[in-house]
Write an enzyme that holds these catalytic residues in place. Structure first.
Site, mmCIF file in Angstrom:
data_model
loop_
_atom_site.group_PDB
_atom_site.id
_atom_site.type_symbol
_atom_site.label_atom_id
_atom_site.label_comp_id
_atom_site.label_asym_id
_atom_site.label_seq_id
_atom_site.Cartn_x
_atom_site.Cartn_y
_atom_site.Cartn_z
ATOM 1 N N GLU A 68 0.825 -1.210 0.000
ATOM 2 C CA GLU A 68 0.000 0.000 0.000
ATOM 3 C C GLU A 68 0.853 1.250 0.000
ATOM 4 O OE1 GLU A 68 -0.735 -2.705 1.589
ATOM 5 O OE2 GLU A 68 -2.722 -3.161 0.807
ATOM 6 N N HIS A 137 -9.968 -5.871 9.413
ATOM 7 C CA HIS A 137 -10.597 -5.578 8.120
ATOM 8 C C HIS A 137 -11.981 -4.971 8.297
ATOM 9 C CE1 HIS A 137 -7.642 -8.738 7.382
ATOM 10 N NE2 HIS A 137 -7.621 -8.386 6.103
#
Lengths: 336, 438
Positions: A68, A137
């Site tokens: 990321e 998540h």
């Protein structure tokens, strides 16, 4: 993409509306590109980009490696040099890996370069709980970014806003973060055809009422509206405001409503402490609307715990329709 | 008025007493001289007699309470007297040691009328209330402590204040204005303490004091005198300042006959009148307050005076009125229309036109009261707007004498209308300092 019903009855899902916005922007502007992990042939973790690689090719729909920080860094660099990248995180939780690029680079470069450069990047971040994806998540971290000058932080609650906000974010010269709730992707709603912009920084009165103001964004808007409907049956008239934009925040719409109802509840999915609710409560307490408060301000937020994996606990860890309904009832009935 | 029941001093060195028992219950009738309650001191127990006949109300001290000498512990109402809210006790009325009963916070105006439950107790100061309820109570000028709260732990909600206001009968809290006969029109209103005598300015009248009267509160006794050719006074022609002053002194004597001392307040030309009065009736003065007084220098905006006198309709009056305030937007068209209404009388305008010529020949203040100001011995203060366009505040700075000057920011020639609360505070401070108990 498929629901091409004509004109006013035109209905799309939230995911389809986002995809349509991306396609419209890419057709109109060759500098708009998509980046992210598995957004190409796989179609994205939540299938939002789906077949866009077939329409626009791998040069404009780029799969990035599983980093990321690296991906966001390339997106920021591309934005700095003239492109308009839309970077998708698989889960908003993973934005923490890219904090340096978002907070230290994207948000600050225009300022540090004396206005001679800007970073027109859009980050799309699937957020929230309810999918059984556990603590790493399922978070709602939008308030973190509300603390960063230089960023814009949006939270569309409807397919129409999801499309309009993405197009507005692309038209904005500065970095914009759009938190999309995972449970909303399949939600259907009216979406106007063609290009339109949803104004950034404007909340929207979704339901007018007189007894209590409920400020909620994203999926909490729908829960608040459902609660308001149930409360109406008991004669309690709740006014529901869709926050839509966390940064900048729309002070006036909220203050005007509080002056009218005299009671305020802020409902949000992020951890209750130090969150969106604290900001809004403080803003009201500091304003002239203070004098109109006829009850304490209530915050309904996520539990002070990691989001649990167990589905019952997960459900219990964030505000639900019944908890919003009960809290509003207590507030209006002077039990608070 | 109901009669106060006071905790008496029954020992030479007594400061407090403990209320032992009430012999009469709240609401019961009692005859003057009958036993009302018992008190205990360190040395003695004693029965206290009713100071008057009537029914007992607003008991503030319960058996066992230690109460300071002089504190009002209840009120007696005459047979046919309506029982309203507990009357407020003026601090000045009480004897030396401060009472332990709770005084209402200074910023809360006394309630207008009757609540149906007892007056506040000590713990009422910690009254729980929502911001909205506090705001509503503040706006209505009622003490929050009198409103019963329906929220959690007795918290007062906005609805409670609304209901209180609706249920409370609107009895007037202030004494009525009573006209008094005399050479000039005099009106007086009773209250507590020495009266404040008011002299309005040129082209104004007694009604112009309304904002200040409100700001001063219902307790302040007032005497208003309309200048000759103004308000309800006769439309007489005046040859000059001396004649005007003679008429004013005559009316003043008539109005203050029953008082040894009074406070005096004059605005503009009324300020000059007050100065002239102070010079010859100095012994009667407890204090003197002058708002933008005339007579301290030659300059004056004579165009504005003439314009106001001449105006026969609101449209021609408004531009001149707008010179009276700090900024022109202080006077709305509606205000000008309201101001024109009493000026429709041509006889009044003619009398005032004559007065303009007599007092301000060639646009100059032809009378000088600076020597009078120097001679005044009563505590004196001058209030002046820093943006006064009619009379320059520098007149006050240049004048000689012992007096305080208050220069008001953002105020023009009529601060008592532009910012009545600030003016009232300044006037009250001087009055309080000079209103020593007799």
């Amino acid at each position: 993409m498929n629901a091409q019903a004509p004109t006013d009855l035109r209905t799309l899902s939230y995911a389809e509306a986002i995809r349509e916005a991306m396609a419209i922007a890419m057709e109109a502007d060759p500098t708009v590109i998509l980046m992210g992990e598995d957004i190409g042939v796989y179609g994205g973790a939540f299938q939002v980009t789906l077949d866009l690689i077939d329409r626009f090719g791998p040069d404009r729909v780029m799969d990035t490696p599983i980093s990321e920080l690296g991906g966001a860094g390339v997106a920021v660099g591309a934005a700095l040099t003239g492109l308009k990248p839309i970077f998708e995180f698989q889960f908003s939780d993973f934005a923490m890996l890219a904090m340096e690029q978002i907070v230290n680079q994207a948000a600050k470069l225009r300022y540090m370069l004396g206005g001679e450069a800007s970073v027109p990047v859009v980050f799309r971040l699937p957020a929230g709980s309810g999918t059984g994806a556990a603590a790493q998540h399922s978070q709602s971290i939008e308030a973190w970014f509300g603390h960063v000058p230089g960023l814009k932080v949006l939270q569309p609650a409807t397919p129409e806003d999801a499309k309009g906000m993405l197009l507005a974010a692309l038209a904005d010269p500065d970095p914009v973060m759009i938190f999309e709730h995972k449970l909303l992707y399949k939600m259907k709603g009216h979406v106007p055809a063609g290009s339109y912009l949803t104004p950034i920084g404007k909340a929207l009165l979704r339901r007018a009422g007189t007894d209590v103001t409920i400020v909620a964004g994203s999926i909490m808007l729908h829960r608040a509206l459902e609660a308001a409907e149930k409360l109406a049956a008991e004669g309690i008239s709740a006014e529901v405001i869709d926050l839509r934009s966390i940064r900048p925040i729309d002070h006036e719409t909220i203050l005007a409503s509080v002056r009218k109802t005299g009671r305020l509840m802020v409902v949000y999915e992020g951890v209750k402490a130090f969150g969106v609710g604290a900001e809004i409560s403080a803003m009201v307490a500091e304003s002239d609307a203070f004098d109109y408060l006829d009850a304490p301000i209530l915050r309904l937020g996520g539990a002070d715990a990691p989001v649990p994996y167990n589905p019952d606990l997960e459900r219990a860890s964030v505000p639900q329709v019944d908890t919003i309904e009960a809290a509003a009832r207590r507030l209006v009935r002077r039990e608070v | 008025m109901p009669v106060e029941v006071i905790l008496p001093k029954v020992d030479m060195d007594m400061t407090h007493g403990t209320l032992a028992v009430w012999h009469v219950a709240e609401g019961e009738m009692v005859q003057k001289g009958a036993a009302l309650f018992d008190i205990e001191t360190d040395k003695a127990a004693m029965e206290v007699e009713a100071p008057a006949s009537g029914s007992l109300h607003h008991i503030t001290a319960q058996p066992g309470d230690k109460v300071a000498v002089g504190t009002i512990v209840a009120w007696l109402y005459a047979k046919d007297e309506a029982v309203g809210a507990a009357p407020l006790t003026a601090a000045a009325k009480q004897d030396a040691p401060p009472p332990v009963t709770v005084a209402l916070p200074a910023d809360i105006t006394p309630p207008l009328s009757a609540p149906s439950f007892p007056p506040p107790q000590a713990e009422a100061l910690a009254q729980r209330a929502t911001p909205s309820a506090r705001h509503a109570a503040r706006s209505a000028g009622i003490a929050l402590e009198r409103v019963r709260g329906s929220g959690p732990l007795g918290r007062v909600q906005r609805d409670d204040v609304t209901a209180f206001l609706q249920s409370a009968p609107q009895t007037p809290a202030t004494a009525p204005w009573v006209p008094q006969s005399g050479p000039l029109h005099i009106s007086r209103r009773k209250g507590q303490g020495l009266p404040l005598v008011l002299f309005h300015g040129f082209t104004a009248d007694s009604q112009s004091w309304a904002p200040l009267e409100k700001a001063l509160g219902p307790q302040q006794p007032l005497i208003r005198i309309d200048l000759p050719g103004h308000g309800k006074s006769p439309r007489r022609r005046i040859a000059g300042f001396a004649e005007l002053a003679r008429m004013v002194v005559e009316a003043f004597d008539e109005a203050t006959r029953e008082h040894d001392k009074v406070h005096l307040l004059g605005h503009s030309l009324g300020g000059a009148m007050a100065l002239a009065l102070a010079d010859i009736r100095g012994r009667k003065l407890a204090s003197l307050s002058l708002i933008s007084p005339a007579g301290l220098g030659p300059e004056v905006d004579a165009d504005a005076l003439a314009g106001i006198v001449r105006a026969s309709r609101a449209e021609s009056l408004a531009p001149w009125l707008r010179r009276l305030t700090a900024t022109p937007d202080g006077i709305s068209d509606d205000y000008a229309r309201a101001a024109m209404a009493p000026r429709k009388d041509p006889a009044m305008r003619a009398a005032q036109a004559d007065m303009t010529a007599a007092l301000f020949p060639d646009g100059v203040q032809a009378f000088d009261l600076r020597p009078a100001l120097q001679r005044i011995e009563a505590p004196t203060q001058i209030l002046w707007g820093r943006q006064d366009h009619i009379l320059p505040y520098r007149h006050a700075l240049a004048a000689d004498g012992d007096f305080a000057i208050h220069l008001l920011k953002g105020a023009g020639h009529i601060p008592q209308i532009e910012c009545p609360d600030r003016v009232a505070r300044i006037v009250q401070r001087l009055i309080a300092g000079c209103d020593a108990p007799v």
